[in-house]
Design a protein around this motif. Sequence first.
Motif, PDB file in Angstrom:
ATOM      1  N   ALA A 171       0.822  -1.214   0.000  1.00 18.41           N
ATOM      2  CA  ALA A 171       0.000   0.000   0.000  1.00 18.41           C
ATOM      3  C   ALA A 171       0.857   1.265   0.000  1.00 18.41           C
ATOM      4  N   TRP A 172       1.873   1.320   0.881  1.00 19.37           N
ATOM      5  CA  TRP A 172       2.664   2.559   0.935  1.00 19.37           C
ATOM      6  C   TRP A 172       3.554   2.695  -0.292  1.00 19.37           C
ATOM      7  N   ALA A 204       1.251   3.964  -3.102  1.00 21.76           N
ATOM      8  CA  ALA A 204       0.936   5.371  -2.859  1.00 21.76           C
ATOM      9  C   ALA A 204       2.114   6.260  -3.255  1.00 21.76           C
ATOM     10  N   PHE A 211       2.311   6.579  -7.040  1.00 23.16           N
ATOM     11  CA  PHE A 211       1.314   7.515  -7.564  1.00 23.16           C
ATOM     12  C   PHE A 211       1.831   8.952  -7.467  1.00 23.16           C
ATOM     13  N   VAL A 212       2.440   9.292  -6.337  1.00 17.51           N
ATOM     14  CA  VAL A 212       2.943  10.654  -6.135  1.00 17.51           C
ATOM     15  C   VAL A 212       4.115  10.942  -7.071  1.00 17.51           C
ATOM     16  N   TRP A 238       0.229  -1.821  -8.828  1.00 17.14           N
ATOM     17  CA  TRP A 238       0.439  -0.410  -9.159  1.00 17.14           C
ATOM     18  C   TRP A 238       0.044  -0.126 -10.610  1.00 17.14           C
ATOM     19  N   ARG A 256      -2.769   2.387 -12.006  1.00 15.82           N
ATOM     20  CA  ARG A 256      -2.412   3.459 -12.954  1.00 15.82           C
ATOM     21  C   ARG A 256      -3.245   3.359 -14.226  1.00 15.82           C
ATOM     22  N   GLN A 258      -6.661   4.667 -13.472  1.00 17.01           N
ATOM     23  CA  GLN A 258      -6.630   6.125 -13.386  1.00 17.01           C
ATOM     24  C   GLN A 258      -6.583   6.753 -14.774  1.00 17.01           C
ATOM     25  N   TRP A 280      -7.738  14.815  -6.010  1.00 13.62           N
ATOM     26  CA  TRP A 280      -7.695  13.859  -7.111  1.00 13.62           C
ATOM     27  C   TRP A 280      -8.103  14.555  -8.407  1.00 13.62           C
ATOM     28  N   SER A 299      -2.641  12.260 -11.876  1.00  8.92           N
ATOM     29  CA  SER A 299      -3.491  11.765 -10.792  1.00  8.92           C
ATOM     30  C   SER A 299      -3.966  12.837  -9.828  1.00  8.92           C
TER      31      SER A 299
END
Length: 306
Positions: free
Chosen positions: A143-144, A147, A150-151, A225, A229, A232, A253, A273
């Motif tokens: 999860a981390w 995340a 994404f950033v 991931w 993506r 998204q 978002w 994103s």
Amino acid sequence: MYVPRPSRLNSTLTGAPVTYVDHFNDIAAYNIHLNVFEKAWAAWYAYLQNDVLATGIMSFVMHEVVYFGRALPFVIMDRIPYFRKYKIQAHKMPTLAEQWACARLVLLSHFTVELPQIWLFHPACQFFGLSTTVPFPSWYTMAWQIALFFVLEDAWHYWFHRVLHTPKMYKMIHKLHHQYSAPFGLAAEYASPLETMILAFGSVGIPVAFCALTKDLHVVTMYLWIVGRLFQAIDSHSGYEFPWSLHHFLPFWAGADHHDVHHEKFLGNYSSSFRWWDATMGTDIGSASEGAKKKQEKALLAQKEE
């Protein structure tokens, strides 16, 4: 990676081929600490006995199923009048001919540009230390890391997308992606090969670089991931703004509400994103919902003046 126990491979001794189910049962019997997904994963690699082939097939099939599977609902919605009220640019509905032409070019790109890179993915995994073994990492770790990707991808996408909108780069590379001023889901990867490689580095290259530095990344995390993506990218190109769209719950978002305006006006809203880079750098040109609100206000004002 799991190696089947010789005592379980009676079918090999008789000359019959060993099936995927044989490998799965063998792993399930002697690795009870693994969950069903981990057993299926290990069985796949044991069955093919070729890690490059196993990773390559799995990666390509996953990408195609997720990409076209996620785009298909929007193709169907484009044909159903009920959903027209959610379409941001309802006066520019894509035809089936346009969507089919888009799908053909995307497929051509997948087989000629992306497939060779996907086939090199496992050697890259081995070189940079991405794990393909079981058990999988914890959900917290995945999860981390996702995340973080994404950033980081959003930052990469913002700056290189902005560069692609400089006059020379736009004409040479990025213009093809803007063929559709009212985007639709299938058009998420409708782009020139060079653009595909430049922007795709944010999705693939950044996690690989992260692994090269930390030696802590599993391919299954990479797959989750990439699925996120793809969702998204397709959603942001769908052209649909729903009451349940994610930006209503996460104001930072982006989504279709943010990106559709970019295709309509050809400038601004460069992020993938999130909205913070555009807000910080002064390239935020508003959103589709803001545009709709302004149109409603103008209509009400015109009615009052009458």
